[in-house]
Write an enzyme that holds these catalytic residues in place. Structure first.
Site, short mmCIF file in Angstrom:
data_model
loop_
_atom_site.label_atom_id
_atom_site.label_comp_id
_atom_site.label_asym_id
_atom_site.label_seq_id
_atom_site.Cartn_x
_atom_site.Cartn_y
_atom_site.Cartn_z
N ASP A 69 9.01 6.63 44.70
CA ASP A 69 8.14 7.68 44.15
C ASP A 69 6.70 7.57 44.66
O ASP A 69 5.83 7.10 43.92
CB ASP A 69 8.15 7.59 42.61
CG ASP A 69 7.58 8.85 41.98
OD1 ASP A 69 7.33 9.81 42.70
OD2 ASP A 69 7.40 8.84 40.74
N GLU B 128 14.79 13.84 35.75
CA GLU B 128 13.76 13.66 34.72
C GLU B 128 13.82 14.76 33.66
O GLU B 128 12.81 15.32 33.26
CB GLU B 128 12.37 13.57 35.36
CG GLU B 128 12.26 12.40 36.32
CD GLU B 128 10.88 12.19 36.93
OE1 GLU B 128 10.11 13.16 37.03
OE2 GLU B 128 10.58 11.04 37.30
N GLU C 144 -1.61 10.54 42.69
CA GLU C 144 -1.02 9.98 41.47
C GLU C 144 -1.04 8.45 41.48
O GLU C 144 -1.45 7.82 40.50
CB GLU C 144 0.41 10.49 41.31
CG GLU C 144 1.13 9.89 40.12
CD GLU C 144 2.53 10.46 39.93
OE1 GLU C 144 2.95 11.34 40.70
OE2 GLU C 144 3.21 10.01 38.98
#
Ligand code: GCV
Length: 712
Positions: free
Chosen positions: A396, A317, A424
């Protein structure tokens, strides 16, 4: 206790005073003064020396001052005591009763200890006559023993209590903070943080409230955590400087956490030699680069002698990494490991490496495969002080994913399991989602087949040499620490599972409840406990029901990852697709016709996952693209399952809210209000999920709900 006694309740569940005069009062979480009542009413003798023994003394003194007990430190005269907390090698005391208790403890240890040492962090608890004795080999063990006594309350003084020996299964029990020093233009002060600002940093500088940092360390120690990284794995310019110019800021945090046995780690940029050292390269095989890391690391240890080590996100990323120089991740990790080794430090190297610039048209690339493809060829090449940190799932931190196959494929590497306490993808601390049962499933998963070794065994490793447990923290400068007061339970559960990964998470939840909502502080403890269990025990499955179905994942709003957006990532570069069309949904990851990901598992699961007939329902769409009419093991079709679970999920959240309302006046009003607000949002958001998901699949498939409920 009724609402008009609310002031009393607040005294019992908040710390006495604001930690700093300019700060709001901070919730005491699982260490309210009331939890120390049983200890604090007793006569306690502490015997031994050391920084953490001083912490024990301080804890006991404060409890005794509040509840009328007494405390002595290695007295040279005879005293009557109820509790002895002693280091085993502290000399004899002129106190026959205390010495008798210590001898009884030693005898119990010889009997139940199987000759193994207690170690740096272990302890023994035993009874002798009227005395409870806690013995430890080292100060940290005494501190953990003290918190055990607090958890046990009166049971610690039960004459019939048999001796117990406790040692953490995992050596390192670590939290990663994704906190930025400078506010990131998109991610803010804390990346994926849902609890206000950072405990450590504010607007480019240290937050400066070291009392709060210390209070945080105290909470963490009482849960079992013993390591923490203090900055985001995405390391920007300001954060990179923590390694050099701003090292003093890290040292201050380390000083505040040390009395609670917590070591500080730092996320570093792989490009640091260029960014900070003025070198032209960060090539891991370059001599000058190696020298730079060695010298820089030496300076870190000069300043912080018990520094834990580095955490690295590389080639992921947008973060720099060894690929830039044509090197692999063993070269990269070993470079830092070599610099840390002389000082006893470790490098946590993350396996979260994948192509985040994928073309959605390209069906051959599968993000789920990436970590395995990158790392398994490197097994056996990492230095002994490298820990490869592997997210629990291959994609993820989704609400449901299969367990990462990497965890079963690198026997010659120290592997750590990475969990995400910050919510998240699981409701962002606006939703109640107790993650313990999910982590329990992951830890108990047996990748080589039923009855075989589990993920917990992998994290523990042979002779305790595994990489341990790591989690992304959910804490911030919010007065409740975690935004949602009930999200504290996730942090507590993580710490306790890291101490003992085989424990039942629901039992841990009960322990958290007793500490956080002390029975003596409410008129109807049974009601409070029952209601909390009804609300929280199954809340992760409830969350799963109203969000993305059957393990397909994502379907969240791009960027902030909150709330539904079924196609939000469908045509993006991030590699997270569901491939829904008019006939069916899901990702074909079989060997026979798909990406081959299923073949990354050892034979038992490779076979189970390969076919939609044998694949478990909850991950069916992760592994297979199936027609809406596909019949699940549950007997329902995929489409009907989607409708049923989404209607059920919202009903369950509405029930949660009604149940919570029965606690009005029973618990601290500030907690009651905060949770109530968040439950309103949870009901709203769950309804949105239900309606968007159901409508989307109804429009795609044209199949009506068999029960004729309203779909838009
Ligand atoms: C710190 C996900 C999150 C990112 C996070 C990343 C990681 O992609 O959305 O915010 O970055 O995981 O684990 O490194």
């Amino acid at each position: 206790m009724k609402a008009d006694k609310s002031v009393d309740v607040e005294h019992l569940v908040f710390v006495d005073e604001p930690l700093e005069t300019h700060e709001p009062r901070v919730h005491a979480a699982w260490l309210p003064p009331e939890a120390f009542r049983s200890l604090g009413a007793r006569r306690v003798l502490v015997h031994g020396e050391g920084l953490l023994v001083d912490t024990v003394l301080d804890e006991v003194s404060r409890a005794c001052a509040r509840y009328g007990g007494r405390v002595w430190h290695s007295p040279s005269w005879d005293v009557d005591v109820d509790l002895v907390l002693a280091l085993r090698d502290a000399g004899e005391l002129p106190n026959p009763a205390v010495e008798a208790a210590r001898s009884a403890g030693e005898a119990a240890l010889a009997e139940i200890g199987r000759g193994e040492p207690l170690g740096e962090e272990g302890f023994l608890l035993a009874r002798e006559g009227e005395v409870t004795v806690v013995l430890a080999d080292a100060p940290a063990g005494l501190l953990y023993g003290l918190f055990h006594v607090v958890r046990l309350c009166a049971a610690a003084f039960d004459p019939a209590r048999p001796p117990e020996r406790h040692r953490p299964a995992l050596r390192r029990r670590m939290l990663n903070h994704w906190d930025n020093v400078a506010v990131h233009p998109v991610m803010g002060q804390v990346e994926r943080g849902y609890a206000g600002g950072s405990i450590f940093w504010r607007d480019g500088r240290p937050r400066g409230d070291l009392a709060r940092v210390r209070a945080y360390g105290r909470l963490l120690a009482a849960s079992g955590v013993n390591a923490i990284s203090v900055n985001n794995v995405n390391v920007a310019r300001t954060e990179a400087l923590l390694l050099t110019d701003r090292l003093g800021d890290v040292a201050e945090i380390a000083d505040a956490l040390r009395p609670y046995g917590i070591r500080v780690h730092l996320s570093v940029s792989f490009a640091a030699p260029v960014l900070l050292g003025g070198l032209s390269t960060a090539d891991p095989l370059d001599e000058a680069v190696r020298d730079w890391w060695a010298a820089t690391t030496r300076r870190v240890y000069d300043r912080i002698p018990d520094f834990g080590g580095y955490l690295v996100k590389a080639d992921s990323e947008g973060q720099p990494g060894p690929f830039t120089y044509g090197r692999d991740h063993a070269d990269g990790a070993n470079l830092l490991a070599e610099a840390l080794a002389p000082h006893g430090g470790v490098v946590h190297w993350r396996a979260f490496v994948y192509n985040h610039h994928q073309d959605w048209r390209d069906r051959s690339t599968d993000r789920a495969r990436a970590a395995y493809d990158h790392f398994t060829p490197l097994d056996g090449r990492f230095r002994a002080n490298v820990v490869l940190q592997v997210k629990y799932g291959p994609v993820d931190f989704q609400t449901r994913e299969p367990v990462s196959p990497v965890l079963a494929a690198m026997p010659a590497t120290r592997l750590a399991l990475e969990l995400q306490v910050t919510q998240e993808y699981t409701g962002q601390q606006r939703h109640i989602c107790h993650l313990g049962p999910w982590w329990g499933e992951v830890l108990r998963f047996a990748p080589w087949g039923p009855g075989g070794r589990t993920i917990a065994d992998v994290a523990v490793g042979e002779a305790g040499a595994g990489g341990g447990l790591v989690a992304v923290a959910n804490t911030g400068d919010d007065p409740f620490w975690t935004g949602h007061p009930l999200a504290q339970a996730n942090l507590y559960t993580f710490g306790r599972l890291a101490w003992d990964p085989w424990r039942d998470p629901t039992e841990i939840l009960g322990e958290w409840m007793t500490l956080t909502f002390p029975p003596s502080a409410t008129a109807d403890p049974e009601l409070v406990r029952r209601t909390l269990h009804e609300i929280m025990d199954d809340s992760w499955r409830t969350y799963e029901r109203y969000t993305a179905p059957l393990g397909v994942g994502f379907m969240v709003h791009p960027g902030d990852h909150y709330g539904p957006d079924v196609d939000g990532y469908e045509y993006s570069r991030w590699g997270t697709y569901h491939f829904a069309d008019r006939d069916g949904v899901g990702v074909d990851r079989s060997r026979a016709s798909g990406t081959g990901f299923a073949g990354q598992y050892p034979p038992y699961w490779a076979q189970v996952y390969e076919s939609p007939r044998t694949c478990p329902d909850e991950v069916l769409l992760f592994f297979h693209h199936v027609p809406y009419s596909h019949v699940l093991h549950s007997g329902s079709t995929v489409i009907q399952h989607i409708y049923d679970t989404h209607f059920a999920g919202v009903e369950e959240v509405e029930t949660m809210r009604r149940r919570w309302q029965t606690l009005n006046g029973m618990i601290d009003p500030a907690v009651y209000e905060r949770v109530s607000e968040r439950l309103d949002e949870q009901v709203r958001c769950a309804t949105e999920w239900r309606d968007q998901i159901n409508t989307y699949f109804f429009r795609k498939s044209g199949v009506p709900d068999a029960r004729g409920r309203r779909i838009y």
